[in-house]
Write an enzyme that holds these catalytic residues in place. Structure first.
Site, PDB file in Angstrom:
ATOM      1  N   SER A 252     -56.211   6.526  -9.259  1.00 21.00           N
ATOM      2  CA  SER A 252     -56.821   6.939 -10.524  1.00 21.00           C
ATOM      3  C   SER A 252     -57.316   8.389 -10.499  1.00 21.00           C
ATOM      4  O   SER A 252     -57.628   8.964  -9.457  1.00 21.00           O
ATOM      5  CB  SER A 252     -57.951   6.022 -10.960  1.00 21.00           C
ATOM      6  N   SER A 290     -52.845   3.210 -10.701  1.00 19.28           N
ATOM      7  CA  SER A 290     -53.587   4.453 -10.903  1.00 19.28           C
ATOM      8  C   SER A 290     -53.873   4.650 -12.382  1.00 19.28           C
ATOM      9  O   SER A 290     -52.961   4.782 -13.198  1.00 19.28           O
ATOM     10  CB  SER A 290     -52.774   5.629 -10.356  1.00 19.28           C
ATOM     11  N   ASP A 292     -54.666   7.062 -14.913  1.00 15.52           N
ATOM     12  CA  ASP A 292     -54.571   8.528 -14.991  1.00 15.52           C
ATOM     13  C   ASP A 292     -54.793   8.970 -16.430  1.00 15.52           C
ATOM     14  O   ASP A 292     -53.968   8.704 -17.314  1.00 15.52           O
ATOM     15  CB  ASP A 292     -53.201   8.984 -14.498  1.00 15.52           C
TER      16      ASP A 292
END
Length: 356
Positions: A252, A290, A292
């Site tokens: 992340s 993740s 993002d």
């Protein structure tokens, strides 16, 4: 910390836009940043079971009669818990400071942020509010299930927000983050540009905790190659002899971009996208787990938005500020020991040809 302690990354990154005076997000007037570090369970070797914290970005423009700022969001991969996201996109407005913290403390932080805002002057009649709280998962270094963040920690970060040169690396929300196999955390930078006759500034602040192999300009700096093989308790180490991949590099990233340019919420989505695109420039893997996100805010006084075909200098400055902030989050981080004997090692400046 002094400005001289931070190297100018523009030659290394081959950037064309000059940094602002401090090369931080606070080069945008009215933007202040505060951190609260939380360390619990100290051990003789300097390790802690809880290595976490809070970072708050406060906008002085959100005071008096002005109750919102133009803002928007870009999602690279939506595996995250971004409180306030849907209304932000729907209305294109930011109503509160922005708080960053650890995943399982997101919801407590949102409640604390609402409490803080409702206590501000002029909020006595407020009956609806959209707090914006973003997170990354620091559960490899820190005991995330402890949910150690309290309202006092959030309020301290908000009340302590300041301008000028900022603390970076393993501070605030970045305390327990791991990025690209190195110790990650908080990074900030700024770039200036001209839009017609106007000088504008873009400031970036990044919370980094994502996987991949680091690239800085023309340098390939995969953590295993720079730090050595590493063991099972090292963030860049191997899960077993049979695997070629590090067992954890983090997951992340939040990239916040703030500008004093007069742009509207739709155009700010384009600015926010540059935050996610910058992750690719430094080697992000954009993995399944993740979260993002790019966020973008304009602090400019209400005014007609510029035509889209005039925005290229702003978009270039946004991409460069974001990239520099991502790199700074690693450069300014220090080796950190966390729970279960785990260690995230700092990126050596010497690997980039830099001297402290």
């Amino acid at each position: 910390m002094t400005r001289a302690a931070r190297p100018d990354l523009t030659p290394l990154l081959r950037h064309g836009c000059p940094p602002g005076p401090h090369d931080t997000i606070t080069d945008v007037a009215g933007v202040r940043v505060g951190h609260t570090d939380v360390r619990l369970g100290p051990a003789p070797d300097g390790a802690h079971d809880v290595v976490t914290g809070v970072t708050a970005v406060v906008f002085d423009q959100l005071s008096g009669e002005r109750r919102s700022l133009p803002a928007n969001l870009a999602v690279g991969n939506g595996h995250g818990k971004l409180v306030g996201a849907t209304q932000l996109v729907e209305l294109g407005e930011l109503e509160t400071p922005i708080v960053l913290t650890s995943t399982l403390s997101t919801f407590a932080a949102a409640d604390a942020l609402v409490d803080w805002v409702l206590r501000r002057p002029g909020q006595a009649a407020t009956t609806t509010l959209n707090p914006l709280v973003a997170e990354c998962n620091d559960g490899w270094l820190s005991d995330i299930r402890a949910r150690a963040i309290t309202a006092d920690h959030v309020h301290a970060a908000l009340d302590g927000a300041q301008g000028g040169v900022l603390a970076e690396g393993a501070v605030g929300a970045g305390s327990g983050m791991v990025c690209l196999g190195y110790k990650g955390g908080i990074g900030t930078s700024s770039r200036t540009a001209r839009l017609g006759d106007d000088a504008v500034t873009v400031g970036a602040l990044a919370l980094t905790n994502f996987s991949g192999d680091l690239r800085v300009g023309s340098l390939d700096l995969a953590a295993g190659a720079v730090l050595g093989a590493g063991g099972p308790d090292d963030a860049h180490g191997r899960a077993s002899a049979a695997t070629k991949e590090p067992h954890t590099q983090g997951n992340s990233c939040i990239v916040l971009l703030v500008t004093d340019a007069a742009v509207d919420a739709r155009q700010l989505r384009r600015v926010a996208q540059r935050g996610v695109l910058a992750m690719g420039r430094v080697g992000a893997a954009f993995t399944h787990g993740s979260g993002d996100y790019g966020l973008a805010v304009s602090t400019a006084p209400p005014a007609p938005a510029r035509p889209d075909n005039e925005l290229d200098p702003l978009l270039a400055a946004s991409l460069e500020a974001a990239e520099a902030a991502l790199v700074r989050s690693l450069l300014e981080a220090t080796t950190t020991r966390g729970q279960r004997g785990r260690v995230a090692h700092a990126l050596p400046w010497s690997a980039l040809g830099l001297k402290r």
